[in-house]
Design a protein around this motif. Structure first.
Motif, PDB file in Angstrom:
ATOM      1  N   LEU A 100      -5.270  -9.046  15.004  1.00 14.38           N
ATOM      2  CA  LEU A 100      -5.727  -9.977  13.962  1.00 14.38           C
ATOM      3  C   LEU A 100      -4.575 -10.676  13.260  1.00 14.38           C
ATOM      4  CD1 LEU A 100      -8.639  -8.034  12.244  1.00 14.38           C
ATOM      5  CD2 LEU A 100      -8.785  -9.868  13.909  1.00 14.38           C
ATOM      6  N   PHE A 101      -3.373 -10.155  13.405  1.00 11.88           N
ATOM      7  CA  PHE A 101      -2.247 -10.733  12.670  1.00 11.88           C
ATOM      8  C   PHE A 101      -1.067 -11.041  13.584  1.00 11.88           C
ATOM      9  CE2 PHE A 101      -4.578  -7.911   9.810  1.00 11.88           C
ATOM     10  CZ  PHE A 101      -4.931  -8.812   8.816  1.00 11.88           C
TER      11      PHE A 101
ATOM     12  N   ARG B  95      -9.229  -4.115  -1.105  1.00 11.23           N
ATOM     13  CA  ARG B  95      -7.804  -4.382  -0.944  1.00 11.23           C
ATOM     14  C   ARG B  95      -7.662  -5.373   0.202  1.00 11.23           C
ATOM     15  NH1 ARG B  95      -4.260  -3.276  -4.245  1.00 11.23           N
ATOM     16  NH2 ARG B  95      -2.716  -2.245  -2.946  1.00 11.23           N
ATOM     17  N   GLY B  96      -6.541  -6.057   0.259  1.00 10.39           N
ATOM     18  CA  GLY B  96      -6.329  -6.932   1.391  1.00 10.39           C
ATOM     19  C   GLY B  96      -5.527  -8.157   1.026  1.00 10.39           C
TER      20      GLY B  96
ATOM     21  N   PRO C 191      -6.868  -3.938   8.278  1.00 15.20           N
ATOM     22  CA  PRO C 191      -8.068  -3.503   8.993  1.00 15.20           C
ATOM     23  C   PRO C 191      -7.760  -2.456  10.060  1.00 15.20           C
ATOM     24  CG  PRO C 191      -7.610  -5.828   9.413  1.00 15.20           C
ATOM     25  CD  PRO C 191      -6.620  -5.371   8.415  1.00 15.20           C
ATOM     26  N   MET C 192      -8.541  -1.376  10.055  1.00 17.13           N
ATOM     27  CA  MET C 192      -8.300  -0.266  10.987  1.00 17.13           C
ATOM     28  C   MET C 192      -9.602   0.203  11.615  1.00 17.13           C
ATOM     29  SD  MET C 192      -5.311   2.079   9.593  1.00 17.13           S
ATOM     30  CE  MET C 192      -6.122   2.880   8.260  1.00 17.13           C
ATOM     31  N   ARG C 193      -9.476   0.784  12.786  1.00 13.56           N
ATOM     32  CA  ARG C 193     -10.649   1.318  13.476  1.00 13.56           C
ATOM     33  C   ARG C 193     -11.128   2.597  12.810  1.00 13.56           C
ATOM     34  NH1 ARG C 193      -7.595  -1.126  17.167  1.00 13.56           N
ATOM     35  NH2 ARG C 193      -8.680  -2.655  18.400  1.00 13.56           N
ATOM     36  N   ASP C 194     -10.180   3.396  12.393  1.00 13.37           N
ATOM     37  CA  ASP C 194     -10.516   4.686  11.786  1.00 13.37           C
ATOM     38  C   ASP C 194      -9.267   5.211  11.091  1.00 13.37           C
ATOM     39  OD1 ASP C 194     -11.920   6.894  11.042  1.00 13.37           O
ATOM     40  OD2 ASP C 194     -12.034   7.794  13.038  1.00 13.37           O
ATOM     41  N   LEU C 195      -9.439   6.211  10.252  1.00 13.30           N
ATOM     42  CA  LEU C 195      -8.282   6.898   9.702  1.00 13.30           C
ATOM     43  C   LEU C 195      -7.709   7.782  10.796  1.00 13.30           C
ATOM     44  CD1 LEU C 195      -9.910   8.149   6.396  1.00 13.30           C
ATOM     45  CD2 LEU C 195      -8.452   6.156   6.659  1.00 13.30           C
TER      46      LEU C 195
ATOM     47  N   PHE D 165      -5.949  -2.949  13.747  1.00 10.27           N
ATOM     48  CA  PHE D 165      -6.333  -4.167  14.466  1.00 10.27           C
ATOM     49  C   PHE D 165      -5.137  -5.123  14.477  1.00 10.27           C
ATOM     50  CE2 PHE D 165     -10.604  -2.659  13.436  1.00 10.27           C
ATOM     51  CZ  PHE D 165     -11.270  -2.927  14.610  1.00 10.27           C
TER      52      PHE D 165
ATOM     53  N   SER E 104     -14.026  -1.591   8.784  1.00  5.26           N
ATOM     54  CA  SER E 104     -12.604  -1.605   9.149  1.00  5.26           C
ATOM     55  C   SER E 104     -11.707  -1.653   7.915  1.00  5.26           C
ATOM     56  CB  SER E 104     -12.307  -2.782  10.073  1.00  5.26           C
ATOM     57  OG  SER E 104     -12.420  -3.992   9.381  1.00  5.26           O
TER      58      SER E 104
ATOM     59  N   VAL F 135      -4.625   1.897   4.620  1.00 12.04           N
ATOM     60  CA  VAL F 135      -5.913   1.570   4.008  1.00 12.04           C
ATOM     61  C   VAL F 135      -5.666   0.892   2.660  1.00 12.04           C
ATOM     62  CG1 VAL F 135      -7.954   2.571   2.912  1.00 12.04           C
ATOM     63  CG2 VAL F 135      -7.241   3.355   5.157  1.00 12.04           C
ATOM     64  N   ASP F 136      -4.739   1.448   1.896  1.00 13.67           N
ATOM     65  CA  ASP F 136      -4.436   0.916   0.562  1.00 13.67           C
ATOM     66  C   ASP F 136      -3.853  -0.494   0.655  1.00 13.67           C
ATOM     67  OD1 ASP F 136      -4.211   1.016  -2.239  1.00 13.67           O
ATOM     68  OD2 ASP F 136      -2.105   1.587  -2.080  1.00 13.67           O
ATOM     69  N   ALA F 137      -3.158  -0.784   1.757  1.00 14.46           N
ATOM     70  CA  ALA F 137      -2.590  -2.117   1.934  1.00 14.46           C
ATOM     71  C   ALA F 137      -3.656  -3.118   2.379  1.00 14.46           C
ATOM     72  CB  ALA F 137      -1.452  -2.073   2.941  1.00 14.46           C
ATOM     73  N   GLY F 138      -4.857  -2.636   2.651  1.00 11.93           N
ATOM     74  CA  GLY F 138      -5.928  -3.528   3.075  1.00 11.93           C
ATOM     75  C   GLY F 138      -5.757  -4.021   4.498  1.00 11.93           C
TER      76      GLY F 138
ATOM     77  N   PRO G 130       0.521  -7.054   6.249  1.00 10.09           N
ATOM     78  CA  PRO G 130       1.221  -7.881   7.230  1.00 10.09           C
ATOM     79  C   PRO G 130       2.009  -8.996   6.548  1.00 10.09           C
ATOM     80  CG  PRO G 130      -1.148  -8.282   7.291  1.00 10.09           C
ATOM     81  CD  PRO G 130      -0.935  -7.159   6.368  1.00 10.09           C
TER      82      PRO G 130
ATOM     83  N   GLY H 150       0.845  -1.182   0.000  1.00 10.93           N
ATOM     84  CA  GLY H 150       0.000   0.000   0.000  1.00 10.93           C
ATOM     85  C   GLY H 150       0.880   1.232   0.000  1.00 10.93           C
TER      86      GLY H 150
ATOM     87  N   TYR I  47       1.118 -15.688   6.394  1.00  7.29           N
ATOM     88  CA  TYR I  47       1.626 -16.917   7.011  1.00  7.29           C
ATOM     89  C   TYR I  47       1.944 -17.946   5.941  1.00  7.29           C
ATOM     90  CZ  TYR I  47      -0.679 -14.619  10.903  1.00  7.29           C
ATOM     91  OH  TYR I  47      -1.079 -13.694  11.832  1.00  7.29           O
TER      92      TYR I  47
ATOM     93  N   TYR J  44     -16.633  -3.998  12.453  1.00  4.30           N
ATOM     94  CA  TYR J  44     -16.474  -4.213  13.889  1.00  4.30           C
ATOM     95  C   TYR J  44     -17.528  -3.443  14.660  1.00  4.30           C
ATOM     96  CZ  TYR J  44     -14.091   0.322  14.327  1.00  4.30           C
ATOM     97  OH  TYR J  44     -13.784   1.650  14.316  1.00  4.30           O
TER      98      TYR J  44
ATOM     99  N   ARG K 126      -3.939 -18.972  13.442  1.00  6.72           N
ATOM    100  CA  ARG K 126      -3.056 -17.803  13.562  1.00  6.72           C
ATOM    101  C   ARG K 126      -1.954 -17.952  14.610  1.00  6.72           C
ATOM    102  NH1 ARG K 126      -6.243 -12.678  11.318  1.00  6.72           N
ATOM    103  NH2 ARG K 126      -8.123 -13.751  10.718  1.00  6.72           N
TER     104      ARG K 126
END
Lengths: 246, 228
Positions: free
Chosen positions: A115-116, B56-57, A152-156, A112, B38, A147-150, A57, A39, B87, B29, B127
């Motif tokens: 998550l990872f 994206r992701g 997950p975030m709570r907010d900008l 988040f 999110s 965000v571009d990397a995808g 990640p 991203g 992973y 969430y 995970r």
């Protein structure tokens, strides 16, 4: 004999670059500018120009630094030698190491990370041209790169600074005002959570000025937030718009 | 109970999506009874479940997924596979060979070397440990022929299509074998390299125009035209 001094704010409250006291510089965000990162984002914040790339990640290297319960977030803030008026040594300075830490801590609450586990998320920040508020611009651009990397975030995270110059509070401090001013107070903020993730201050201000500054900072952050959302809209709208049938 | 978005509206992290008695689906969430996005994506509500279709992701392994992995490391009785996820996948010899492998007598590399592709399914992943894979099932195993291409993981559902409409059409129009790995890798095995290249191009087209209408028909047209 009175000393001749250049003033930064005119009598009718106009700053040296023509802005009002509570006016931010023109800000232009761009998303997805790099090919070899997960991203990326680029920002032109007045004369400040910053490029951010995010990797992850991904598997944490070296492995012994990996955290078993969350992702390791690392920021690498770096100023190009040509980014400032006087040549900057390319070796990492104390200031760059400190800003890397501060930026990481401003962004991590938004991610988040839980998550990872065992992975790392690396944020590379290259300041190409510096004209004050580089940490604010870095944080704001980095959250778009995340965000571009995808991720997950709570907010900008939106960020801006307030300074005290010639006894007046000014929003979005530029280099000249920062150097001549009495104080500088950057803040990073998650608007939809109403949560502050970074608040620093150097110099001296009164309690009343602090309260006023906080109001001004919130207002500024919301303006930055709006620009961030517009950039996301502009970048991703293209991908989802319906193609007209030929 | 209210939602604050139109169907398939573009949302970004932090966007308030709904309030009330819903369920939080993918990329959503819950905080203090409110639902937020999110990730960047398209908001959707189905059966009281609010989710965001990501734009994206990266791929997160799920048990049962078919994935296409690339061998990156040979350990004495296992292989580490790059599955385009944070992973790496672990493929134990017992999950790949039909007989036990004695590391004292023979090397794992004899069967599967670095750089080779394997079609496998995810057995388990939580995970805390790397996902374990198996290739001991019908249709799984080492890739011997054909082409493997990498695609954007978020476009995988579009390449498969609603109830498999897109992939069925691709197979029917070309007569080739195609397998879409959930991790964003596609294996194509056709009659010739040229044919595989055409299918790969069609898949690139699906990837680029994923969120547009009438895509299946346009891809069919593309395949018919390029065969001429």
């Amino acid at each position: 004999m009175e000393e001749l001094k250049t003033r930064l704010i005119s009598d009718d409250g106009i700053r040296c670059d023509g802005r009002r006291l509570d006016e931010i510089r023109p800000i232009k965000f761009q998303i997805g500018v790099l090919n070899n990162t997960d991203g990326s984002a680029y920002v032109e914040w007045g004369r400040t120009k910053i490029l951010v790339g995010v990797m992850g990640p991904r598997e944490s290297h070296p492995k012994h630094l990996a955290l078993s319960d969350k992702a390791r977030v690392e920021a690498y803030y770096r100023m190009a030698s040509f980014s400032v008026e006087e040549w900057k040594s390319p070796a990492p300075s104390r200031r760059e190491v400190e800003l890397s830490k501060v930026i990481r801590e401003a962004l991590e609450p938004a991610i988040f990370v839980e998550l990872f586990p065992r992975t790392s998320i690396d944020i590379f920040i290259e300041v190409l041209q510096a004209d004050g508020s580089t940490r604010c611009a870095s944080i704001s651009a980095a959250s778009l790169a995340l965000v571009d990397a995808g991720i997950p975030m709570r907010d900008l995270v939106a960020s801006i600074a307030v300074g005290k110059v010639e006894g007046k509070l000014v929003l979005d401090v530029q280099d000249k005002e920062d150097k001549a001013g009495d104080s500088d107070m950057p803040m990073a903020y998650m608007p939809s959570k109403n949560a502050v993730t970074l608040l620093q201050m150097d110099g001296q201000i009164t309690h009343d000025e602090f309260i006023q500054s906080m109001e001004l900072l919130k207002k500024g952050c919301l303006e930055v937030y709006k620009k961030q959302k517009e950039a996301i809209e502009a970048h991703f709208k293209g991908a989802i718009s319906n193609v007209e049938e030929a | 109970m209210t939602t604050f978005f139109e169907a398939r509206q573009l949302v970004s992290p932090g966007t308030l999506l709904a309030e009330g008695n819903y369920q939080a689906g993918f990329n959503v969430y819950r905080e203090n009874g409110k639902y937020y996005a999110s990730m960047v994506g398209l908001a959707d509500v189905r059966n009281n479940m609010i989710s965001v279709i990501p734009l994206r992701g990266c791929y997160i392994p799920q048990p049962g997924d078919i994935v296409i992995g690339k061998v990156v490391e040979c350990i004495s009785t296992a292989w580490m596979l790059d599955i385009r996820s944070p992973y790496q996948g672990v493929l134990f010899a017992s999950e790949f060979l039909s007989k036990p492998l004695n590391p004292l007598k023979e090397e794992a590399r004899r069967y599967l070397d670095v750089g080779e592709m394997v079609i496998a399914t995810v057995i388990a992943f939580d995970r805390t440990r790397n996902p374990s894979l198996t290739a001991r099932d019908h249709g799984l195993g080492k890739v011997h022929r054909g082409t493997v291409i990498d695609v954007d993981f978020t476009r995988v559902p579009r390449i498969i299509g609603k109830k498999g409409s897109m992939i069925t059409m691709l197979k029917k129009e070309t007569g080739a074998q195609i397998l879409v790995g959930q991790n964003g890798r596609v294996w194509i095995s056709g009659k010739s390299r040229d044919e595989e290249a055409i299918i790969a191009e069609a898949i690139r087209k699906i990837e680029a125009e994923a969120h547009t209408t009438g895509l299946t028909d346009r891809i069919r047209e593309f395949l018919v035209n390029s065969r001429r």
